[in-house]
Design a protein around this motif. Structure first.
Motif, PDB file in Angstrom:
ATOM      1  N   MET A 143      -3.861  -0.870  -1.220  1.00  0.00           N
ATOM      2  CA  MET A 143      -4.724  -1.052  -0.058  1.00  0.00           C
ATOM      3  C   MET A 143      -5.131   0.282   0.551  1.00  0.00           C
ATOM      4  O   MET A 143      -6.277   0.460   0.981  1.00  0.00           O
ATOM      5  N   VAL A 144      -4.215   1.220   0.603  1.00  0.00           N
ATOM      6  CA  VAL A 144      -4.537   2.549   1.120  1.00  0.00           C
ATOM      7  C   VAL A 144      -5.651   3.184   0.301  1.00  0.00           C
ATOM      8  O   VAL A 144      -6.621   3.720   0.840  1.00  0.00           O
ATOM      9  N   ALA A 145      -5.529   3.108  -1.009  1.00  0.00           N
ATOM     10  CA  ALA A 145      -6.553   3.691  -1.886  1.00  0.00           C
ATOM     11  C   ALA A 145      -7.900   3.021  -1.683  1.00  0.00           C
ATOM     12  O   ALA A 145      -8.954   3.686  -1.703  1.00  0.00           O
ATOM     13  N   LEU A 146      -7.893   1.704  -1.473  1.00  0.00           N
ATOM     14  CA  LEU A 146      -9.142   0.968  -1.272  1.00  0.00           C
ATOM     15  C   LEU A 146      -9.882   1.461  -0.030  1.00  0.00           C
ATOM     16  O   LEU A 146     -11.088   1.737  -0.074  1.00  0.00           O
ATOM     17  N   PHE A 147      -9.166   1.590   1.072  1.00  0.00           N
ATOM     18  CA  PHE A 147      -9.805   2.021   2.318  1.00  0.00           C
ATOM     19  C   PHE A 147     -10.178   3.498   2.276  1.00  0.00           C
ATOM     20  O   PHE A 147     -11.244   3.893   2.764  1.00  0.00           O
ATOM     21  N   GLN A 148      -9.312   4.315   1.712  1.00  0.00           N
ATOM     22  CA  GLN A 148      -9.627   5.745   1.631  1.00  0.00           C
ATOM     23  C   GLN A 148     -10.855   5.995   0.769  1.00  0.00           C
ATOM     24  O   GLN A 148     -11.643   6.898   1.063  1.00  0.00           O
ATOM     25  N   ALA A 149     -11.041   5.192  -0.269  1.00  0.00           N
ATOM     26  CA  ALA A 149     -12.223   5.345  -1.127  1.00  0.00           C
ATOM     27  C   ALA A 149     -13.505   5.070  -0.356  1.00  0.00           C
ATOM     28  O   ALA A 149     -14.580   5.565  -0.722  1.00  0.00           O
ATOM     29  N   ALA A 150     -13.403   4.301   0.730  1.00  0.00           N
ATOM     30  CA  ALA A 150     -14.553   4.014   1.582  1.00  0.00           C
ATOM     31  C   ALA A 150     -14.697   5.032   2.710  1.00  0.00           C
ATOM     32  O   ALA A 150     -15.547   4.869   3.591  1.00  0.00           O
ATOM     33  N   GLY A 151     -13.856   6.078   2.700  1.00  0.00           N
ATOM     34  CA  GLY A 151     -13.943   7.128   3.714  1.00  0.00           C
ATOM     35  C   GLY A 151     -13.253   6.785   5.019  1.00  0.00           C
ATOM     36  O   GLY A 151     -13.564   7.373   6.060  1.00  0.00           O
ATOM     37  N   ILE A 152     -12.298   5.861   4.966  1.00  0.00           N
ATOM     38  CA  ILE A 152     -11.605   5.406   6.170  1.00  0.00           C
ATOM     39  C   ILE A 152     -10.181   5.956   6.181  1.00  0.00           C
ATOM     40  O   ILE A 152      -9.442   5.791   5.211  1.00  0.00           O
ATOM     41  N   ARG A 153      -9.790   6.605   7.264  1.00  0.00           N
ATOM     42  CA  ARG A 153      -8.410   7.079   7.394  1.00  0.00           C
ATOM     43  C   ARG A 153      -7.482   5.874   7.559  1.00  0.00           C
ATOM     44  O   ARG A 153      -7.818   4.902   8.248  1.00  0.00           O
ATOM     45  N   VAL A 154      -6.316   5.950   6.950  1.00  0.00           N
ATOM     46  CA  VAL A 154      -5.385   4.821   6.953  1.00  0.00           C
ATOM     47  C   VAL A 154      -4.094   5.183   7.675  1.00  0.00           C
ATOM     48  O   VAL A 154      -3.515   6.261   7.462  1.00  0.00           O
ATOM     49  N   SER A 155      -3.646   4.278   8.533  1.00  0.00           N
ATOM     50  CA  SER A 155      -2.357   4.397   9.198  1.00  0.00           C
ATOM     51  C   SER A 155      -1.564   3.124   8.922  1.00  0.00           C
ATOM     52  O   SER A 155      -2.123   2.026   8.938  1.00  0.00           O
ATOM     53  N   ILE A 156      -0.278   3.258   8.657  1.00  0.00           N
ATOM     54  CA  ILE A 156       0.586   2.111   8.379  1.00  0.00           C
ATOM     55  C   ILE A 156       1.573   1.931   9.539  1.00  0.00           C
ATOM     56  O   ILE A 156       2.254   2.874   9.947  1.00  0.00           O
ATOM     57  N   PHE A 157       1.634   0.722  10.058  1.00  0.00           N
ATOM     58  CA  PHE A 157       2.502   0.361  11.171  1.00  0.00           C
ATOM     59  C   PHE A 157       3.940   0.259  10.666  1.00  0.00           C
ATOM     60  O   PHE A 157       4.246  -0.556   9.787  1.00  0.00           O
ATOM     61  N   VAL A 158       4.840   1.086  11.206  1.00  0.00           N
ATOM     62  CA  VAL A 158       6.219   1.115  10.706  1.00  0.00           C
ATOM     63  C   VAL A 158       7.219   1.147  11.858  1.00  0.00           C
ATOM     64  O   VAL A 158       6.932   1.634  12.948  1.00  0.00           O
ATOM     65  N   ASP A 159       8.399   0.624  11.580  1.00  0.00           N
ATOM     66  CA  ASP A 159       9.524   0.777  12.494  1.00  0.00           C
ATOM     67  C   ASP A 159      10.051   2.211  12.378  1.00  0.00           C
ATOM     68  O   ASP A 159       9.838   2.887  11.366  1.00  0.00           O
ATOM     69  N   PRO A 160      10.763   2.700  13.398  1.00  0.00           N
ATOM     70  CA  PRO A 160      11.250   4.080  13.375  1.00  0.00           C
ATOM     71  C   PRO A 160      12.477   4.230  12.487  1.00  0.00           C
ATOM     72  O   PRO A 160      13.592   4.470  12.968  1.00  0.00           O
ATOM     73  N   VAL A 161      12.259   4.089  11.204  1.00  0.00           N
ATOM     74  CA  VAL A 161      13.325   4.187  10.211  1.00  0.00           C
ATOM     75  C   VAL A 161      12.901   5.237   9.185  1.00  0.00           C
ATOM     76  O   VAL A 161      11.832   5.107   8.576  1.00  0.00           O
ATOM     77  N   VAL A 162      13.716   6.244   8.999  1.00  0.00           N
ATOM     78  CA  VAL A 162      13.347   7.366   8.141  1.00  0.00           C
ATOM     79  C   VAL A 162      12.976   6.897   6.737  1.00  0.00           C
ATOM     80  O   VAL A 162      12.001   7.380   6.148  1.00  0.00           O
ATOM     81  N   GLU A 163      13.731   5.948   6.204  1.00  0.00           N
ATOM     82  CA  GLU A 163      13.460   5.472   4.839  1.00  0.00           C
ATOM     83  C   GLU A 163      12.091   4.802   4.758  1.00  0.00           C
ATOM     84  O   GLU A 163      11.403   4.917   3.729  1.00  0.00           O
ATOM     85  N   MET A 164      11.682   4.110   5.808  1.00  0.00           N
ATOM     86  CA  MET A 164      10.371   3.472   5.818  1.00  0.00           C
ATOM     87  C   MET A 164       9.258   4.497   5.926  1.00  0.00           C
ATOM     88  O   MET A 164       8.177   4.332   5.352  1.00  0.00           O
ATOM     89  N   VAL A 165       9.511   5.553   6.644  1.00  0.00           N
ATOM     90  CA  VAL A 165       8.536   6.639   6.753  1.00  0.00           C
ATOM     91  C   VAL A 165       8.353   7.307   5.393  1.00  0.00           C
ATOM     92  O   VAL A 165       7.222   7.565   4.961  1.00  0.00           O
ATOM     93  N   LYS A 166       9.447   7.571   4.718  1.00  0.00           N
ATOM     94  CA  LYS A 166       9.368   8.201   3.390  1.00  0.00           C
ATOM     95  C   LYS A 166       8.596   7.332   2.407  1.00  0.00           C
ATOM     96  O   LYS A 166       7.741   7.813   1.656  1.00  0.00           O
ATOM     97  N   ALA A 167       8.872   6.040   2.394  1.00  0.00           N
ATOM     98  CA  ALA A 167       8.172   5.142   1.473  1.00  0.00           C
ATOM     99  C   ALA A 167       6.705   4.997   1.855  1.00  0.00           C
ATOM    100  O   ALA A 167       5.842   4.841   0.981  1.00  0.00           O
ATOM    101  N   ALA A 168       6.399   5.065   3.149  1.00  0.00           N
ATOM    102  CA  ALA A 168       5.004   5.018   3.579  1.00  0.00           C
ATOM    103  C   ALA A 168       4.232   6.190   2.998  1.00  0.00           C
ATOM    104  O   ALA A 168       3.096   6.047   2.526  1.00  0.00           O
ATOM    105  N   ALA A 169       4.843   7.357   3.016  1.00  0.00           N
ATOM    106  CA  ALA A 169       4.186   8.546   2.466  1.00  0.00           C
ATOM    107  C   ALA A 169       3.876   8.365   0.986  1.00  0.00           C
ATOM    108  O   ALA A 169       2.831   8.819   0.493  1.00  0.00           O
TER     109      ALA A 169
END
Length: 239
Positions: free
Chosen positions: A118-144
């Motif tokens: 999904m990130v690739a789909l939106f970025q290909a359209a020139g749209i910056r993407v943000s993912i809603f995450v809980d404050p958990v380091v492991e979730m931040v790493k996987a988001a990246a």
């Protein structure tokens, strides 16, 4: 200084409660900009109980600041809406059907492959993407690892525990922000931030780029007026 993006869902709720176009959603968005807001956020849902899909196109045609659309990318209609309107940013939120408001972040480990797509789909359209995450380091790493540009830290837990022990409440958010900064992710935040807890949060989170605030800001505006309220929120973001 982090940017203030005003979520205008509650304005749309008020309009829809009586039909017609009072208050005028586009005019309110333009007034928010005129009063100092640096972005406008909407979160359309399938039943259009507040933001209608047509609102997205009407707003995109008129606002001059950053336009952020939040929503559930597992709904094809939402995906089509975002690709057709091309906002500056799309924030991916894992809402369930019929959910009153967002109440958890993505499990970015479990859904990493899907989010990457999904990130690739939106970025290909020139749209910056943000993912809603809980404050958990492991979730931040996987988001990246999904390739996202930013994360949005879900701040309900911080707000809920702020008065009991704000130093303890902020700890996981600081850790998540440090990890995001370390691996090159931009940091947004939102949910239940208000005039009481925003300043401490913004001062504590390194690299905070944007906060999205709707319910509390609109509620405050009932007493303080919209222009005064926006100015007060902007003041809380100044260090």
């Amino acid at each position: 200084m982090a940017k203030l993006s005003v979520n205008i869902n509650k304005i749309a709720t008020l309009r829809n409660s009586r039909g017609g176009n009072n208050p005028d959603l586009v005019k309110v968005a333009l007034d928010c900009e005129r009063f100092g807001a640096e972005g406008i956020t909407v979160h359309p849902r399938p039943d259009e109980r507040h933001i209608r899909y047509q609102d997205v196109f009407d707003l995109k045609a008129m606002i001059a600041t950053e336009f952020n659309i939040e929503g559930n990318c597992r709904e094809q209609k939402f995906v089509d809406l975002v690709l057709a309107s091309k906002p500056a940013q799309v924030t991916l939120v894992p809402d369930a059907d019929g959910q009153i408001t967002s109440n958890h972040g993505w499990d970015t480990i479990k859904h990493k492959d899907y989010l990457k797509e999904m990130v690739a789909l939106f970025q290909a359209a020139g749209i910056r993407v943000s993912i809603f995450v809980d404050p958990v380091v492991e979730m931040v790493k996987a988001a990246a690892e999904s390739g996202t540009d930013r994360i949005e830290l879900y701040t309900e837990a911080y707000a809920h525990n702020y008065y009991d022990n704000r130093e303890k409440a902020i700890v996981p958010y600081v850790a998540a922000a440090h990890k995001a900064h370390e691996i090159g992710l931009g940091i947004n935040a939102g949910h239940d931030l208000d005039l009481h807890n925003l300043k401490y949060f913004s001062e504590s989170i390194p690299g905070l780029l944007e906060v999205s605030i709707g319910h509390a800001l609109v509620s405050d505006a009932l007493y303080l007026g919209l222009e005064n309220t926006i100015q007060r929120y902007l003041h809380q973001l100044k260090h």
